[in-house]
Structure formats: C-alpha cells, structure tokens
Motif scaffolding. Structure first.
Motif, PDB file in Angstrom:
ATOM      1  N   GLY A  18       0.799  -1.218   0.000  1.00  0.00           N
ATOM      2  CA  GLY A  18       0.000   0.000   0.000  1.00  0.00           C
ATOM      3  C   GLY A  18       0.833   1.270   0.000  1.00  0.00           C
ATOM      4  O   GLY A  18       2.021   1.268   0.330  1.00  0.00           O
ATOM      5  N   ARG A  19       0.188   2.358  -0.342  1.00  0.00           N
ATOM      6  CA  ARG A  19       0.891   3.642  -0.419  1.00  0.00           C
ATOM      7  C   ARG A  19       1.229   4.231   0.939  1.00  0.00           C
ATOM      8  O   ARG A  19       2.193   4.970   1.069  1.00  0.00           O
ATOM      9  N   THR A  20       0.415   3.959   1.951  1.00  0.00           N
ATOM     10  CA  THR A  20       0.583   4.641   3.234  1.00  0.00           C
ATOM     11  C   THR A  20       1.602   3.977   4.142  1.00  0.00           C
ATOM     12  O   THR A  20       2.124   4.619   5.047  1.00  0.00           O
ATOM     13  N   GLY A  21       1.846   2.702   3.958  1.00  0.00           N
ATOM     14  CA  GLY A  21       2.766   1.997   4.848  1.00  0.00           C
ATOM     15  C   GLY A  21       2.127   1.583   6.156  1.00  0.00           C
ATOM     16  O   GLY A  21       2.792   1.085   7.048  1.00  0.00           O
ATOM     17  N   ALA A  36      -7.195  10.474   9.100  1.00  0.00           N
ATOM     18  CA  ALA A  36      -7.046   9.962   7.741  1.00  0.00           C
ATOM     19  C   ALA A  36      -8.372  10.124   7.012  1.00  0.00           C
ATOM     20  O   ALA A  36      -9.438  10.148   7.639  1.00  0.00           O
ATOM     21  N   PRO A  37      -8.337  10.230   5.687  1.00  0.00           N
ATOM     22  CA  PRO A  37      -9.587  10.378   4.945  1.00  0.00           C
ATOM     23  C   PRO A  37     -10.441   9.114   5.061  1.00  0.00           C
ATOM     24  O   PRO A  37      -9.927   8.006   4.914  1.00  0.00           O
ATOM     25  N   GLN A  45     -19.622  -4.036   0.452  1.00  0.00           N
ATOM     26  CA  GLN A  45     -18.559  -4.610   1.269  1.00  0.00           C
ATOM     27  C   GLN A  45     -17.170  -4.074   0.941  1.00  0.00           C
ATOM     28  O   GLN A  45     -16.185  -4.626   1.401  1.00  0.00           O
ATOM     29  N   ALA A  46     -17.088  -3.029   0.146  1.00  0.00           N
ATOM     30  CA  ALA A  46     -15.773  -2.513  -0.240  1.00  0.00           C
ATOM     31  C   ALA A  46     -15.736  -0.995  -0.094  1.00  0.00           C
ATOM     32  O   ALA A  46     -16.696  -0.298  -0.422  1.00  0.00           O
ATOM     33  N   ARG A  47     -14.619  -0.506   0.406  1.00  0.00           N
ATOM     34  CA  ARG A  47     -14.409   0.918   0.601  1.00  0.00           C
ATOM     35  C   ARG A  47     -13.339   1.381  -0.386  1.00  0.00           C
ATOM     36  O   ARG A  47     -12.410   0.655  -0.699  1.00  0.00           O
ATOM     37  N   GLY A  48     -13.475   2.605  -0.848  1.00  0.00           N
ATOM     38  CA  GLY A  48     -12.495   3.165  -1.766  1.00  0.00           C
ATOM     39  C   GLY A  48     -12.101   4.564  -1.346  1.00  0.00           C
ATOM     40  O   GLY A  48     -12.803   5.232  -0.590  1.00  0.00           O
ATOM     41  N   TRP A  49     -10.941   4.995  -1.827  1.00  0.00           N
ATOM     42  CA  TRP A  49     -10.429   6.334  -1.555  1.00  0.00           C
ATOM     43  C   TRP A  49      -9.986   6.942  -2.873  1.00  0.00           C
ATOM     44  O   TRP A  49      -9.454   6.241  -3.743  1.00  0.00           O
ATOM     45  N   ILE A  54      -5.474  10.451  -0.830  1.00  0.00           N
ATOM     46  CA  ILE A  54      -4.402   9.691  -0.180  1.00  0.00           C
ATOM     47  C   ILE A  54      -3.068  10.399  -0.374  1.00  0.00           C
ATOM     48  O   ILE A  54      -2.271  10.523   0.564  1.00  0.00           O
ATOM     49  N   ASP A  55      -2.829  10.911  -1.590  1.00  0.00           N
ATOM     50  CA  ASP A  55      -1.581  11.640  -1.843  1.00  0.00           C
ATOM     51  C   ASP A  55      -1.495  12.890  -0.967  1.00  0.00           C
ATOM     52  O   ASP A  55      -0.435  13.194  -0.408  1.00  0.00           O
ATOM     53  N   ALA A  56      -2.610  13.607  -0.808  1.00  0.00           N
ATOM     54  CA  ALA A  56      -2.615  14.806   0.034  1.00  0.00           C
ATOM     55  C   ALA A  56      -2.364  14.429   1.494  1.00  0.00           C
ATOM     56  O   ALA A  56      -1.655  15.149   2.215  1.00  0.00           O
ATOM     57  N   TRP A  57      -2.924  13.308   1.949  1.00  0.00           N
ATOM     58  CA  TRP A  57      -2.704  12.847   3.331  1.00  0.00           C
ATOM     59  C   TRP A  57      -1.231  12.516   3.547  1.00  0.00           C
ATOM     60  O   TRP A  57      -0.653  12.885   4.566  1.00  0.00           O
ATOM     61  N   ILE A  58      -0.614  11.845   2.587  1.00  0.00           N
ATOM     62  CA  ILE A  58       0.809  11.491   2.708  1.00  0.00           C
ATOM     63  C   ILE A  58       1.665  12.755   2.745  1.00  0.00           C
ATOM     64  O   ILE A  58       2.566  12.884   3.583  1.00  0.00           O
ATOM     65  N   ILE A  59       1.387  13.703   1.861  1.00  0.00           N
ATOM     66  CA  ILE A  59       2.161  14.950   1.822  1.00  0.00           C
ATOM     67  C   ILE A  59       1.987  15.720   3.132  1.00  0.00           C
ATOM     68  O   ILE A  59       2.959  16.257   3.680  1.00  0.00           O
TER      69      ILE A  59
END
Length: 115
Positions: A18-21, A36-37, A45-49, A54-59
């Motif tokens: 995953g991107r976030t680690g 986190a977003p 049954q599935a969640r998406g972002w 996600i990129d903005a959260w990492i930055i």
C-alpha cells in the motif's frame, strides 16, 4: 477514468504494497481518530479512496513530520514487584510455580516447626 480521478481500494492504500505503509488496523484507527480520509463505499462490502486524497494525506504527514504520538507512559519503578502491603519488592522464584502456593502456616498449609 476520463476525468483523471482514480479510486484506490484497500490493498492499494494500506498493507505491504500500500501507499501509506500502515497496516489495515492502523489505517482504520487513523480514520476513527479523524487523522485519515474516511473514503467512501464503492459496494456494500468494499471501501475506496480517491487517489488525490491519499496523496494529500501522505504529503501532509511528511510536512508535519509524522504522526502525533503521546509520550509513552512512565510506570513507577518496580510497580509490579511491590510486596504485600506496599512493602519491599518480592523475590521472584525461578521455574514453574508451585502447585500449592500458600505460605507455610496460612490456610491449613504446613506450619513451621510442626510436630
């Protein structure tokens, strides 16, 4: 997608690849704490972002310098080894605990100097 938006699923956001680690449980803990977003449901049954969320959260985490952690609690020294009635620390025996752990002369245990 024509608009340039990309939806990331869980395995793309958290986990080994995953991107976030973050682990899955750690990621959902961040969401529950509002750090986190939350994403959105893409099926029952599935969640998406959204990828840009996600990129903005990492930055933001990189700019902030990581996660806000509370300092570890400092336990009192020998708190778990305090003897009866707050006395000095008890010595720990090595090996397996005894089957009859009652001290001599207490609750029918063999008394000292018995006949």
């Amino acid at each position: 997608m024509p608009s340039g938006l990309r939806i990331l699923r869980g395995e793309d956001v958290y986990g080994k690849e995953g991107r976030t680690g973050c682990s899955r449980s750690q990621w959902y803990r961040h969401i529950a704490e509002g750090r986190a977003p939350p994403g959105f449901m893409i099926s029952p049954q599935a969640r998406g972002w959204l990828e840009h969320d996600i990129d903005a959260w990492i930055i933001a985490r990189v700019e902030k310098g990581g996660i806000d952690k509370a300092p570890p609690a400092t336990p009192e020294p020998y708190a778990s080894m305090v003897g009866h009635n707050g006395g000095p620390p008890m010595k720990r025996r090595r090996g397996r605990p005894r089957k009859n752990a009652t001290p001599p002369g207490v609750f029918g245990g063999p008394a000292e100097g018995g006949a």
